[in-house]
Design an enzyme around this catalytic site. Structure first.
Site, short mmCIF file in Angstrom:
data_model
loop_
_atom_site.label_atom_id
_atom_site.label_comp_id
_atom_site.label_asym_id
_atom_site.label_seq_id
_atom_site.Cartn_x
_atom_site.Cartn_y
_atom_site.Cartn_z
N ARG A 234 54.95 54.51 20.03
CA ARG A 234 55.74 55.60 20.50
C ARG A 234 56.84 55.92 19.49
O ARG A 234 57.22 54.95 18.71
CB ARG A 234 56.57 55.24 21.74
CG ARG A 234 55.73 55.52 23.01
CD ARG A 234 55.57 57.01 23.62
NE ARG A 234 54.61 56.99 24.86
CZ ARG A 234 53.46 57.16 24.80
NH1 ARG A 234 52.75 57.02 23.65
NH2 ARG A 234 52.85 57.25 25.95
N ASP A 258 50.94 57.90 13.98
CA ASP A 258 50.34 58.85 15.14
C ASP A 258 51.34 59.31 15.82
O ASP A 258 51.36 60.37 16.71
CB ASP A 258 49.38 58.14 15.96
CG ASP A 258 48.42 59.07 16.68
OD1 ASP A 258 47.91 60.26 16.15
OD2 ASP A 258 48.29 58.86 17.85
N GLU A 263 58.18 64.39 17.52
CA GLU A 263 56.90 65.17 17.67
C GLU A 263 56.74 66.03 19.19
O GLU A 263 55.95 66.79 19.08
CB GLU A 263 55.80 64.02 18.10
CG GLU A 263 56.16 63.19 19.25
CD GLU A 263 54.94 62.06 19.66
OE1 GLU A 263 54.74 61.12 18.64
OE2 GLU A 263 54.48 62.03 20.50
N HIS A 295 49.47 62.57 17.61
CA HIS A 295 49.47 61.87 18.81
C HIS A 295 48.04 61.98 19.22
O HIS A 295 47.70 62.44 20.66
CB HIS A 295 50.21 62.46 20.01
CG HIS A 295 50.57 61.25 20.77
ND1 HIS A 295 52.01 61.02 21.21
CD2 HIS A 295 49.86 60.38 21.52
CE1 HIS A 295 52.08 59.96 22.27
NE2 HIS A 295 50.68 59.66 22.43
P1 NAI Z 1 50.38 46.83 27.21
O1 NAI Z 1 51.31 47.13 28.34
O2 NAI Z 1 49.02 46.50 27.53
O3 NAI Z 1 50.94 46.12 25.93
C1 NAI Z 1 52.29 46.23 25.61
C2 NAI Z 1 52.78 44.86 25.26
O4 NAI Z 1 53.99 45.06 24.48
C3 NAI Z 1 52.72 43.66 26.03
O5 NAI Z 1 52.01 42.76 25.71
C4 NAI Z 1 54.17 43.44 26.13
O6 NAI Z 1 54.44 42.14 26.54
C5 NAI Z 1 54.67 43.89 24.82
N1 NAI Z 1 56.14 43.83 24.67
C6 NAI Z 1 57.16 44.31 25.43
N2 NAI Z 1 58.25 44.43 25.13
C7 NAI Z 1 58.16 44.09 23.78
C8 NAI Z 1 58.83 43.49 22.84
N3 NAI Z 1 60.31 43.80 23.21
N4 NAI Z 1 58.57 43.22 21.54
C9 NAI Z 1 57.33 42.99 21.49
N5 NAI Z 1 56.37 43.24 22.52
C10 NAI Z 1 56.75 43.71 23.52
O7 NAI Z 1 50.35 48.26 26.59
P2 NAI Z 1 49.04 49.10 25.64
O8 NAI Z 1 48.23 49.52 26.63
O9 NAI Z 1 48.54 48.06 24.79
O10 NAI Z 1 49.89 50.36 24.87
C11 NAI Z 1 50.99 50.03 24.06
C12 NAI Z 1 51.70 51.23 23.78
O11 NAI Z 1 50.53 52.35 23.17
C13 NAI Z 1 52.03 52.18 25.20
O12 NAI Z 1 53.33 51.86 25.52
C14 NAI Z 1 52.03 53.71 24.68
O13 NAI Z 1 53.13 53.96 24.38
C15 NAI Z 1 51.15 53.56 23.35
N6 NAI Z 1 49.93 54.56 23.41
C16 NAI Z 1 49.73 55.25 22.56
C17 NAI Z 1 48.52 56.38 22.45
C18 NAI Z 1 48.29 57.29 21.44
O14 NAI Z 1 47.53 58.29 21.68
N7 NAI Z 1 48.95 57.06 20.23
C19 NAI Z 1 47.77 56.15 23.65
C20 NAI Z 1 47.89 54.95 24.50
C21 NAI Z 1 48.97 54.16 24.33
#
Ligand code: NAI
Length: 329
Positions: A234, A258, A263, A295
């Site tokens: 994000r 990305d 954005e 994105h």
């Molecule tokens: P997820 O929920 O599986 O993993 C997120 C991880 O971040 C978890 O392991 C969590 O413990 C960790 N986390 C939480 N707070 C933290 C902190 N303060 N410091 C370090 N780590 C921390 O989520 P997933 O599916 O891996 O997605 C991650 C992010 O990717 C989403 O939140 C979304 O914003 C973004 N995303 C971007 C896309 C794009 O098209 N560019 C598409 C899909 C998701």
């Protein structure tokens, strides 16, 4: 179950329409408009709305939905930083999302950006098209035996960690929880250790109060000179103004984004005829070591199919009052 799908693109219609027979009880209407308070009233007569990353699902939008009797907001994405979750809970509006539709889709784009900025592929492509076969400005580094630092080792971060291991990199990570699936090859370290040891830093944690602007001038100063930074998570994880300061300090070999703070007005719009008056994006794009995509991490065939299927199942679950791990509120 009548659903109004906002900001509909041709690819959304295609992937949702392909599942009509599998979900005959969900009736979807598509509109081009983005979801925001001004357009929320278009959902009159619908049980649920379906929205994406640039929607404004603030308290104002949710209050209009409450007045209209819209009972559910179905986010067709993983992140939900644009939803006022507390307000939705207060109003009794269900919010569901698609948590892990295709982690590899996003992780593969993260590595593509890292490679593109390292080897300046965007420059190389244009140079050869212009009959310029020199190598000036194209020198990169090997990833082999370098250190990759993954911030956030959930589904996408874990997929990125596996890709980096495949490149023969040492993989270190920072997360508030350790992912046991990665214990064989990932070493967890503090954020400061990750910043100071990594040659490639890739952000994969969600945007929350605790992660807002986690990459700022102080954290940039802790990074190695010649680091590559990739953000596919994000935009507001990175303080853009301070990133620009860091780029001017010559800290980065490359920066691949990305997602970026500005954005929202740009995502999936053609603004090529406009003069951008105060754009920091334009400033970022002026640097030779920065590559920005709009994105598109989620944008693969497999991810779109999975998003449509889970969103339609979320619609059915919302109708049946069923709570699942996809619930945000
Ligand atoms: P997820 O929920 O599986 O993993 C997120 C991880 O971040 C978890 O392991 C969590 O413990 C960790 N986390 C939480 N707070 C933290 C902190 N303060 N410091 C370090 N780590 C921390 O989520 P997933 O599916 O891996 O997605 C991650 C992010 O990717 C989403 O939140 C979304 O914003 C973004 N995303 C971007 C896309 C794009 O098209 N560019 C598409 C899909 C998701």
């Amino acid at each position: 179950m009548k659903v109004l799908l906002y900001a509909a693109k041709t690819y959304d219609k295609k992937s949702f329409d392909a599942l009509k027979e599998a979900f005959p009880e969900v009736e979807i209407d598509y509109i081009d408009h983005e979801l925001e308070p001004r357009t929320a009233s278009l959902a009159q007569g619908y049980d649920a709305v379906c929205a994406f990353v640039s929607a404004d699902v603030s308290a104002k939008t949710l209050e209009i939905f409450r007045d209209l009797g819209v009972k559910a907001v179905l986010m067709r994405c993983a992140g939900y930083n644009n939803v006022d979750v507390e307000k939705a809970k207060e109003l009794g509006i269900v919010v569901k999302r698609v948590p892990g539709y295709s982690p590899e889709a996003v992780a593969e784009l993260a590595m593509a950006l890292a490679l593109a900025v390292n080897r300046r592929l965007y420059k190389a492509y244009n140079k050869v098209r212009e009959n310029d076969y020199t190598l000036k400005g194209l020198r990169g580094v090997n990833f082999y035996q370098k250190t990759a630092g993954i911030v956030g080792t959930g589904k996408i971060g874990a997929a990125m960690a596996r890709i980096c291991r495949g490149f023969g990199m040492r993989v270190i990570a920072y997360d508030v929880y350790e992912n046991p699936a990665l214990k064989d090859f990932v070493e967890y370290v503090t954020l400061d250790e990750l910043l100071s040891q990594s040659d490639l830093i890739s952000l994969h944690c969600p945007l929350m109060d605790s992660t807002y602007h986690m990459i700022n001038i102080e954290s940039i100063k802790k990074m190695k000179d010649g680091v590559i930074l990739v953000n596919t998570s994000r935009g507001a994880l990175v303080d853009t103004q301070e990133l620009i300061e860091g780029i001017r300090m010559d800290k980065f070999l490359g920066v691949g984004l990305d997602v970026y703070e500005e954005e929202t007005g740009n995502v999936y719009e053609d603004r090529s005829d406009e003069i951008m008056m105060h754009s920091v994006t334009a400033r970022l794009l002026a640097f030779p070591n920065v590559m920005i995509t709009s994105h598109q991490g989620f944008y693969t065939k497999e991810a779109l199919e999975a998003i449509a299927e889970t969103t339609l199942q979320n619609a059915m679950d919302a109708r049946d009052g069923k709570s699942t791990p996809n619930d945000v509120a």
